[in-house]
Design a protein around this motif. Structure first.
Motif, short mmCIF file in Angstrom:
data_model
loop_
_atom_site.label_atom_id
_atom_site.label_comp_id
_atom_site.label_asym_id
_atom_site.label_seq_id
_atom_site.Cartn_x
_atom_site.Cartn_y
_atom_site.Cartn_z
N SER A 129 0.83 -1.21 0.00
CA SER A 129 0.00 0.00 0.00
C SER A 129 0.86 1.26 0.00
O SER A 129 0.52 2.25 -0.65
N PHE A 134 -1.21 3.38 -3.30
CA PHE A 134 -2.61 3.21 -3.69
C PHE A 134 -3.34 4.53 -3.57
O PHE A 134 -3.32 5.19 -2.54
N ASP A 136 -6.72 4.92 -4.24
CA ASP A 136 -8.11 4.77 -3.79
C ASP A 136 -8.36 3.33 -3.34
O ASP A 136 -7.50 2.47 -3.47
N VAL A 137 -9.56 3.09 -2.84
CA VAL A 137 -9.92 1.77 -2.33
C VAL A 137 -9.94 0.73 -3.45
O VAL A 137 -9.55 -0.43 -3.23
N ASN A 138 -10.35 1.11 -4.65
CA ASN A 138 -10.41 0.15 -5.76
C ASN A 138 -9.02 -0.41 -6.10
O ASN A 138 -8.88 -1.60 -6.35
N THR A 139 -8.02 0.44 -6.11
CA THR A 139 -6.65 -0.02 -6.37
C THR A 139 -6.20 -0.97 -5.27
O THR A 139 -5.59 -2.00 -5.54
N MET A 141 -8.16 -2.81 -3.34
CA MET A 141 -8.93 -4.06 -3.47
C MET A 141 -8.40 -4.91 -4.63
O MET A 141 -8.37 -6.14 -4.53
N SER A 142 -7.96 -4.27 -5.68
CA SER A 142 -7.39 -4.99 -6.82
C SER A 142 -6.13 -5.75 -6.40
O SER A 142 -5.94 -6.91 -6.77
N GLU A 143 -5.29 -5.11 -5.60
CA GLU A 143 -4.08 -5.77 -5.11
C GLU A 143 -4.43 -6.93 -4.18
O GLU A 143 -3.83 -8.00 -4.24
N LYS A 145 -7.16 -8.69 -4.26
CA LYS A 145 -7.73 -9.76 -5.10
C LYS A 145 -6.61 -10.57 -5.76
O LYS A 145 -6.66 -11.80 -5.79
#
Length: 156
Positions: A129, A134, A136-139, A141-143, A145
């Motif tokens: 992080s 990062f 935002d939260v989407n980035t 969450m992508s990591e 995942k």
């Protein structure tokens, strides 16, 4: 070798053995003057390594920076200090194994993340992080995942 107790330079080696990391030699020495014993470590001198930072400036490689980053990532995690030391030793070995005189800081970051992934998933995400910055939260969450998909792969 100068005695750390009395300052005299007539000391002798009374025992030598590989250190715990197997990359240095631990020598037990005794001062002929005062009789006190102390330990020294001998490590192979490597060629100086220069780190190319994000702003393209250069600075000398500093192991303590890797240690500080790993310690921050492992803060309040149930990871013994010995495991952290082993991980930093492995990271450093990988960095020097590249055999260049210069290394990009991004390459060091990738090596650190690979080792943290195996050490502790929370430490890995913490380091990633900061390292990947990062936005935002989407980035984020992508990591996560990617990490979860990697850990769910069947072992052959």
């Amino acid at each position: 070798m100068r005695c750390p107790y009395c300052g005299m330079d007539n000391t002798r080696v009374i025992d030598s053995r590989p250190a715990d990391d197997n990359y240095s030699i631990r020598r037990r020495r005794q001062c002929d003057e005062c009789g006190k014993r102390f330990t020294t470590y001998e490590k192979v001198e490597t060629t100086p390594l220069t780190v190319i930072k994000k702003d393209k400036s250069r600075e000398s490689y500093d192991r303590s920076k890797i240690m500080a980053g790993v310690l921050r990532a492992c803060h309040k995690r149930p990871i013994p200090m010995e495991k952290i030391e082993e991980t930093v030793n492995a990271i450093e070995n990988d960095v020097f194994r590249l055999e260049g005189k210069e290394i990009d800081c991004q390459k060091i970051g990738e090596i650190v993340m690979e080792h943290l992934k195996d050490l502790d998933q929370v430490a890995y995400v913490r380091f990633a992080s900061v390292y990947r910055q990062f936005k935002d939260v989407n980035t984020f969450m992508s990591e996560l995942k990617k990490m979860l998909d990697h850990s769910e792969q069947p072992v052959e």
